[in-house]
Design an enzyme around this catalytic site. Structure first.
Site, PDB file in Angstrom:
ATOM      1  N   ASP A 108      36.149   3.681  -5.905  1.00 54.91           N
ATOM      2  CA  ASP A 108      36.734   3.095  -4.578  1.00 54.91           C
ATOM      3  C   ASP A 108      36.024   1.669  -4.539  1.00 54.91           C
ATOM      4  O   ASP A 108      35.057   1.193  -5.213  1.00 54.91           O
ATOM      5  CB  ASP A 108      36.073   3.866  -3.276  1.00 54.91           C
ATOM      6  CG  ASP A 108      36.787   3.290  -1.934  1.00 54.91           C
ATOM      7  OD1 ASP A 108      38.086   3.279  -2.045  1.00 54.91           O
ATOM      8  OD2 ASP A 108      35.975   3.118  -1.227  1.00 54.91           O
ATOM      9  N   GLU A 146      35.930  -2.048  -1.706  1.00 53.80           N
ATOM     10  CA  GLU A 146      35.795  -2.864  -0.558  1.00 53.80           C
ATOM     11  C   GLU A 146      36.389  -4.139  -0.689  1.00 53.80           C
ATOM     12  O   GLU A 146      35.909  -4.802  -1.764  1.00 53.80           O
ATOM     13  CB  GLU A 146      34.541  -2.749   0.427  1.00 53.80           C
ATOM     14  CG  GLU A 146      34.152  -1.075   0.457  1.00 53.80           C
ATOM     15  CD  GLU A 146      35.058  -0.356   1.466  1.00 53.80           C
ATOM     16  OE1 GLU A 146      35.979  -1.103   2.091  1.00 53.80           O
ATOM     17  OE2 GLU A 146      35.093   0.740   1.488  1.00 53.80           O
ATOM     18  N   GLU A 179      37.784  -8.837  10.720  1.00 53.93           N
ATOM     19  CA  GLU A 179      38.596  -7.309  10.792  1.00 53.93           C
ATOM     20  C   GLU A 179      38.170  -6.583   9.804  1.00 53.93           C
ATOM     21  O   GLU A 179      38.027  -5.143   9.671  1.00 53.93           O
ATOM     22  CB  GLU A 179      40.164  -7.543  10.988  1.00 53.93           C
ATOM     23  CG  GLU A 179      40.806  -8.223   9.916  1.00 53.93           C
ATOM     24  CD  GLU A 179      40.917  -9.843  10.402  1.00 53.93           C
ATOM     25  OE1 GLU A 179      42.042 -10.455   9.862  1.00 53.93           O
ATOM     26  OE2 GLU A 179      40.120 -10.348  11.181  1.00 53.93           O
ATOM     27  N   HIS A 188      33.740  -2.200   6.592  1.00 55.53           N
ATOM     28  CA  HIS A 188      32.894  -1.806   5.881  1.00 55.53           C
ATOM     29  C   HIS A 188      31.296  -2.588   6.189  1.00 55.53           C
ATOM     30  O   HIS A 188      30.552  -2.056   5.644  1.00 55.53           O
ATOM     31  CB  HIS A 188      33.496  -2.313   4.516  1.00 55.53           C
ATOM     32  CG  HIS A 188      33.735  -3.656   4.318  1.00 55.53           C
ATOM     33  ND1 HIS A 188      32.766  -4.853   4.806  1.00 55.53           N
ATOM     34  CD2 HIS A 188      34.736  -4.216   3.905  1.00 55.53           C
ATOM     35  CE1 HIS A 188      33.779  -6.058   4.315  1.00 55.53           C
ATOM     36  NE2 HIS A 188      34.990  -5.659   3.683  1.00 55.53           N
ATOM     37  N   HIS A 234      32.965   2.491   6.225  1.00 55.39           N
ATOM     38  CA  HIS A 234      33.519   2.684   4.765  1.00 55.39           C
ATOM     39  C   HIS A 234      32.628   2.027   3.726  1.00 55.39           C
ATOM     40  O   HIS A 234      31.849   1.102   4.044  1.00 55.39           O
ATOM     41  CB  HIS A 234      34.878   1.940   4.599  1.00 55.39           C
ATOM     42  CG  HIS A 234      36.036   2.558   5.287  1.00 55.39           C
ATOM     43  ND1 HIS A 234      37.239   2.617   4.789  1.00 55.39           N
ATOM     44  CD2 HIS A 234      36.220   3.038   6.359  1.00 55.39           C
ATOM     45  CE1 HIS A 234      38.050   3.231   5.416  1.00 55.39           C
ATOM     46  NE2 HIS A 234      37.573   3.275   6.738  1.00 55.39           N
ATOM     47  N   ASP A 285      32.586   6.471  -0.410  1.00 59.09           N
ATOM     48  CA  ASP A 285      33.811   6.862  -0.152  1.00 59.09           C
ATOM     49  C   ASP A 285      34.289   7.593  -1.879  1.00 59.09           C
ATOM     50  O   ASP A 285      34.738   8.441  -1.728  1.00 59.09           O
ATOM     51  CB  ASP A 285      34.675   5.761   0.076  1.00 59.09           C
ATOM     52  CG  ASP A 285      34.689   5.394   1.336  1.00 59.09           C
ATOM     53  OD1 ASP A 285      33.881   6.114   2.286  1.00 59.09           O
ATOM     54  OD2 ASP A 285      35.344   4.440   1.931  1.00 59.09           O
TER      55      ASP A 285
END
Length: 228
Positions: A7, A9, A52, A57, A150, A155
């Site tokens: 995963d 970010e 945002e 995260h 997150h 994740d």
């Protein structure tokens, strides 16, 4: 079979508009069983962090400012994933960011032929259902109570469990677990050596005496349905 569940970010949604990778987490799986080997790294995106994205995260520029640039760790990342299939949730998004970073370093992009998208798998299994990682974890009873923000490695760990469930559940690993690569330290692995002892099949045909008793028993039925 070795697979990498991973995963990422990022600073936003589109690498073509200047968004960058800020974290990657990878879980090694061998025959659908996590081996314990992982790769995890934060990256300095060399740009600002939109509010945002940080709300999703929790990674601020202050935190990332002293982290390595992707180009400094690209070799380590490629060494870890090798030529294994890569499993991600909405994989096209993650592949887009990884390949954008690799190309910016003058490296070859990762072929999308290696991409396994768990969203696509879930859509085939559960048409019309919610397909977010949270929703699917709830559907399959995967504990995500510790997921407040997150995080790439967290994740990826949840996704590894979900991937197994989407492939048929944990029973698929029962015969394979003993043969999976077991980790020593970091991404180093040693292969477990298991010696299997095979026994000759036991006799299982009915004896003449058993067959005679069966014939006698069956003769006691009056107008059995199977003789019509």
């Amino acid at each position: 079979m070795r697979e990498i569940v991973f995963d990422t970010e990022t600073t936003g949604l589109d690498p073509r508009s200047g968004d960058r990778l800020v974290e990657i987490g990878c879980i090694e799986m061998v025959n659908k069983v996590p081996s314990g080997a992982v790769y995890h790294c934060y990256f300095n995106p060399e740009r600002d962090m939109p509010a945002e994205a940080e709300a999703v995260h929790g990674l601020s520029i202050a935190f990332l400012s002293d982290k390595p640039k992707f180009a400094e760790k690209a070799g380590e990342f490629l060494d870890f994933i090798q030529d294994s299939p890569l499993v991600a949730h909405n994989a096209g998004f993650d592949f887009g960011f990884i390949n954008n970073e690799l190309e910016s370093c003058g490296l070859e992009p990762v072929s999308r032929d290696r991409m396994i998208d768990t969203v696509a798998i879930a859509r085939r299994k559960h048409p019309g259902a919610k397909l977010s990682l949270d929703a699917l974890c709830t559907r399959y009873g995967i504990d995500r109570s510790h997921r407040t923000l997150h995080g790439a490695l967290l994740d990826a760990e949840l996704l590894a469990q979900l991937y197994v469930e989407l492939q048929g559940g944990r029973q698929i690993g029962l015969e394979l677990a003993a043969e999976a690569a077991m980790p020593t330290e970091g991404s180093m692995t040693v292969t477990s050596s298991v010696t299997r002892v095979f026994r000759s099949p036991r006799p299982h045909a009915a004896s003449a005496q058993e067959l005679a008793r069966h014939t006698e028993f069956m003769a006691g039925f009056s107008e059995p349905i199977w003789s019509r």
